[in-house]
Design a protein around this motif. Structure first.
Motif, PDB file in Angstrom:
ATOM      1  N   LEU A  64      34.353  39.879  44.422  1.00 51.26           N
ATOM      2  CA  LEU A  64      35.140  40.196  43.236  1.00 51.26           C
ATOM      3  C   LEU A  64      36.549  40.539  43.680  1.00 51.26           C
ATOM      4  O   LEU A  64      36.739  41.445  44.497  1.00 51.26           O
ATOM      5  N   LEU A  65      37.510  39.804  43.126  1.00 53.08           N
ATOM      6  CA  LEU A  65      38.916  40.176  43.288  1.00 53.08           C
ATOM      7  C   LEU A  65      39.328  40.926  42.033  1.00 53.08           C
ATOM      8  O   LEU A  65      38.878  40.612  40.929  1.00 53.08           O
ATOM      9  N   HIS A  66      40.193  41.914  42.207  1.00 48.39           N
ATOM     10  CA  HIS A  66      40.694  42.656  41.054  1.00 48.39           C
ATOM     11  C   HIS A  66      42.166  42.985  41.302  1.00 48.39           C
ATOM     12  O   HIS A  66      42.673  42.806  42.407  1.00 48.39           O
ATOM     13  N   GLY A  67      42.839  43.448  40.260  1.00 51.87           N
ATOM     14  CA  GLY A  67      44.253  43.757  40.399  1.00 51.87           C
ATOM     15  C   GLY A  67      45.092  42.505  40.577  1.00 51.87           C
ATOM     16  O   GLY A  67      44.800  41.448  40.021  1.00 51.87           O
ATOM     17  N   ALA A  68      46.142  42.615  41.394  1.00 56.99           N
ATOM     18  CA  ALA A  68      47.086  41.511  41.571  1.00 56.99           C
ATOM     19  C   ALA A  68      46.424  40.266  42.141  1.00 56.99           C
ATOM     20  O   ALA A  68      46.781  39.149  41.774  1.00 56.99           O
ATOM     21  N   ALA A  69      45.431  40.435  43.031  1.00 59.29           N
ATOM     22  CA  ALA A  69      44.753  39.277  43.620  1.00 59.29           C
ATOM     23  C   ALA A  69      44.040  38.464  42.546  1.00 59.29           C
ATOM     24  O   ALA A  69      44.093  37.236  42.542  1.00 59.29           O
ATOM     25  N   ALA A  70      43.369  39.147  41.613  1.00 56.52           N
ATOM     26  CA  ALA A  70      42.680  38.440  40.528  1.00 56.52           C
ATOM     27  C   ALA A  70      43.694  37.828  39.571  1.00 56.52           C
ATOM     28  O   ALA A  70      43.525  36.688  39.128  1.00 56.52           O
ATOM     29  N   ALA A  71      44.741  38.575  39.250  1.00 61.92           N
ATOM     30  CA  ALA A  71      45.750  38.084  38.308  1.00 61.92           C
ATOM     31  C   ALA A  71      46.413  36.807  38.821  1.00 61.92           C
ATOM     32  O   ALA A  71      46.737  35.912  38.044  1.00 61.92           O
ATOM     33  N   ALA A  72      46.579  36.706  40.137  1.00 61.55           N
ATOM     34  CA  ALA A  72      47.177  35.508  40.720  1.00 61.55           C
ATOM     35  C   ALA A  72      46.287  34.288  40.499  1.00 61.55           C
ATOM     36  O   ALA A  72      46.778  33.165  40.423  1.00 61.55           O
ATOM     37  N   LYS A  73      44.977  34.498  40.371  1.00 63.78           N
ATOM     38  CA  LYS A  73      44.043  33.386  40.180  1.00 63.78           C
ATOM     39  C   LYS A  73      43.787  33.078  38.709  1.00 63.78           C
ATOM     40  O   LYS A  73      43.369  31.979  38.375  1.00 63.78           O
ATOM     41  N   ASN A  74      43.998  34.055  37.824  1.00 70.44           N
ATOM     42  CA  ASN A  74      43.612  33.843  36.426  1.00 70.44           C
ATOM     43  C   ASN A  74      44.777  33.897  35.440  1.00 70.44           C
ATOM     44  O   ASN A  74      44.599  34.292  34.296  1.00 70.44           O
ATOM     45  N   GLY A  75      45.939  33.515  35.887  1.00 68.97           N
ATOM     46  CA  GLY A  75      47.068  33.405  34.962  1.00 68.97           C
ATOM     47  C   GLY A  75      47.766  34.710  34.660  1.00 68.97           C
ATOM     48  O   GLY A  75      48.413  34.845  33.625  1.00 68.97           O
ATOM     49  N   GLY A  76      47.645  35.702  35.517  1.00 69.47           N
ATOM     50  CA  GLY A  76      48.386  36.950  35.351  1.00 69.47           C
ATOM     51  C   GLY A  76      47.668  38.042  34.586  1.00 69.47           C
ATOM     52  O   GLY A  76      48.232  39.101  34.341  1.00 69.47           O
ATOM     53  N   ASP A  77      46.430  37.835  34.212  1.00 66.61           N
ATOM     54  CA  ASP A  77      45.676  38.816  33.423  1.00 66.61           C
ATOM     55  C   ASP A  77      45.113  39.908  34.336  1.00 66.61           C
ATOM     56  O   ASP A  77      44.171  39.673  35.085  1.00 66.61           O
ATOM     57  N   LEU A  78      45.682  41.109  34.246  1.00 68.23           N
ATOM     58  CA  LEU A  78      45.220  42.228  35.075  1.00 68.23           C
ATOM     59  C   LEU A  78      43.924  42.851  34.554  1.00 68.23           C
ATOM     60  O   LEU A  78      43.309  43.652  35.237  1.00 68.23           O
ATOM     61  N   SER A  79      43.496  42.476  33.333  1.00 69.36           N
ATOM     62  CA  SER A  79      42.283  43.075  32.766  1.00 69.36           C
ATOM     63  C   SER A  79      41.012  42.336  33.192  1.00 69.36           C
ATOM     64  O   SER A  79      39.914  42.791  32.895  1.00 69.36           O
ATOM     65  N   ALA A  80      41.170  41.204  33.871  1.00 71.51           N
ATOM     66  CA  ALA A  80      40.004  40.417  34.279  1.00 71.51           C
ATOM     67  C   ALA A  80      39.902  40.366  35.794  1.00 71.51           C
ATOM     68  O   ALA A  80      40.912  40.277  36.493  1.00 71.51           O
ATOM     69  N   GLY A  81      38.685  40.421  36.281  1.00 74.13           N
ATOM     70  CA  GLY A  81      38.426  40.222  37.694  1.00 74.13           C
ATOM     71  C   GLY A  81      38.201  38.749  37.960  1.00 74.13           C
ATOM     72  O   GLY A  81      38.077  37.943  37.031  1.00 74.13           O
ATOM     73  N   SER A  82      38.139  38.395  39.226  1.00 75.00           N
ATOM     74  CA  SER A  82      37.907  37.014  39.614  1.00 75.00           C
ATOM     75  C   SER A  82      36.680  36.948  40.518  1.00 75.00           C
ATOM     76  O   SER A  82      36.676  37.518  41.611  1.00 75.00           O
ATOM     77  N   LEU A  83      35.632  36.279  40.035  1.00 79.72           N
ATOM     78  CA  LEU A  83      34.416  36.081  40.812  1.00 79.72           C
ATOM     79  C   LEU A  83      34.632  34.847  41.681  1.00 79.72           C
ATOM     80  O   LEU A  83      35.081  33.819  41.198  1.00 79.72           O
ATOM     81  N   GLY A  84      34.297  34.962  42.946  1.00 81.10           N
ATOM     82  CA  GLY A  84      34.454  33.822  43.826  1.00 81.10           C
ATOM     83  C   GLY A  84      33.511  33.880  45.006  1.00 81.10           C
ATOM     84  O   GLY A  84      32.816  34.868  45.232  1.00 81.10           O
ATOM     85  N   ARG A  85      33.504  32.792  45.755  1.00 81.87           N
ATOM     86  CA  ARG A  85      32.731  32.687  46.994  1.00 81.87           C
ATOM     87  C   ARG A  85      31.254  32.999  46.785  1.00 81.87           C
ATOM     88  O   ARG A  85      30.595  33.573  47.642  1.00 81.87           O
ATOM     89  N   LEU A  86      30.722  32.608  45.609  1.00 84.05           N
ATOM     90  CA  LEU A  86      29.292  32.771  45.353  1.00 84.05           C
ATOM     91  C   LEU A  86      28.538  31.741  46.185  1.00 84.05           C
ATOM     92  O   LEU A  86      28.757  30.535  46.038  1.00 84.05           O
ATOM     93  N   ALA A  87      27.685  32.215  47.072  1.00 84.21           N
ATOM     94  CA  ALA A  87      26.940  31.330  47.965  1.00 84.21           C
ATOM     95  C   ALA A  87      25.530  31.869  48.148  1.00 84.21           C
ATOM     96  O   ALA A  87      25.352  33.051  48.419  1.00 84.21           O
ATOM     97  N   VAL A  88      24.555  30.988  47.998  1.00 80.98           N
ATOM     98  CA  VAL A  88      23.149  31.337  48.205  1.00 80.98           C
ATOM     99  C   VAL A  88      22.589  30.355  49.233  1.00 80.98           C
ATOM    100  O   VAL A  88      22.760  29.144  49.094  1.00 80.98           O
ATOM    101  N   LEU A  89      21.937  30.886  50.254  1.00 81.02           N
ATOM    102  CA  LEU A  89      21.352  30.030  51.281  1.00 81.02           C
ATOM    103  C   LEU A  89      20.303  29.110  50.668  1.00 81.02           C
ATOM    104  O   LEU A  89      19.580  29.501  49.742  1.00 81.02           O
ATOM    105  N   ARG A  90      20.211  27.916  51.196  1.00 82.31           N
ATOM    106  CA  ARG A  90      19.298  26.888  50.660  1.00 82.31           C
ATOM    107  C   ARG A  90      17.883  27.435  50.468  1.00 82.31           C
ATOM    108  O   ARG A  90      17.252  27.216  49.447  1.00 82.31           O
ATOM    109  N   ARG A  91      17.360  28.172  51.442  1.00 85.45           N
ATOM    110  CA  ARG A  91      15.977  28.662  51.375  1.00 85.45           C
ATOM    111  C   ARG A  91      15.766  29.709  50.279  1.00 85.45           C
ATOM    112  O   ARG A  91      14.631  30.007  49.921  1.00 85.45           O
ATOM    113  N   ALA A  92      16.860  30.273  49.741  1.00 84.26           N
ATOM    114  CA  ALA A  92      16.736  31.306  48.712  1.00 84.26           C
ATOM    115  C   ALA A  92      17.082  30.794  47.314  1.00 84.26           C
ATOM    116  O   ALA A  92      17.011  31.560  46.353  1.00 84.26           O
TER     117      ALA A  92
END
Length: 155
Positions: A64-92
């Motif tokens: 989860l990115l939040h603050g300025a890092a998230a805003a840079a990814k979502n068009g400047g919205d400081l009220s939203a976080g940015s979910l990223g790098r979701l990865a699940v191993l093949r066996r799971a």
């Protein structure tokens, strides 16, 4: 493999290394993402979540990115976080690990006072996120050589 697992915030260096190892296996080895773009400056300040089996074996991760890092990814919205790098191993895969990680990211976002979560989904994963209440918006775009769409869910 048992279906029992837990998701926790990766607080210590060993947990963070486990998160990075899962990402390396899924994104770099499996999907061919260049390693030099898989890890970025946002990793230092992100909230990393780690899913582990009962025996402590890592199964998946998200951040989860939040603050300025998230805003840079979502068009400047400081009220939203940015979910990223979701990865699940093949066996799971198929055990609910991905959905549990998404819900853990949402929980972490709420704890930080955020009112929404944005993400950039690989287009093959749109249905997964839609089932969790996310809505796609905007045009398809390339990221790491793969087609993506922006998505958002209000919390």
């Amino acid at each position: 493999m048992s279906d029992a697992f837990t998701v926790r915030v990766a607080e210590d260096p060993a947990d963070r290394e486990a998160c990075f190892a899962v990402r390396k296996e899924v994104f770099v080895a499996e999907q061919g993402v260049p390693e030099d773009i898989e890890y970025d400056a946002h990793d230092a300040d992100a909230v990393h979540l780690l899913a582990v089996a009962e025996d402590g074996t890592p199964l998946g991760t998200a951040r989860l990115l939040h603050g300025a890092a998230a805003a840079a990814k979502n068009g400047g919205d400081l009220s939203a976080g940015s979910l990223g790098r979701l990865a699940v191993l093949r066996r799971a895969r198929g055990l609910g690990v991905g959905a549990a990680l998404v819900r853990a990211v949402e929980h972490a976002a709420r704890e930080r006072g955020l009112t929404g979560v944005d993400l950039h989904a690989q287009t093959h994963a749109l249905g997964f996120y839609e089932r969790l209440g996310y809505q796609a918006y905007g045009p398809e775009f390339p990221d790491a050589g793969m087609p993506h769409r922006a998505m958002r869910r209000a919390l």
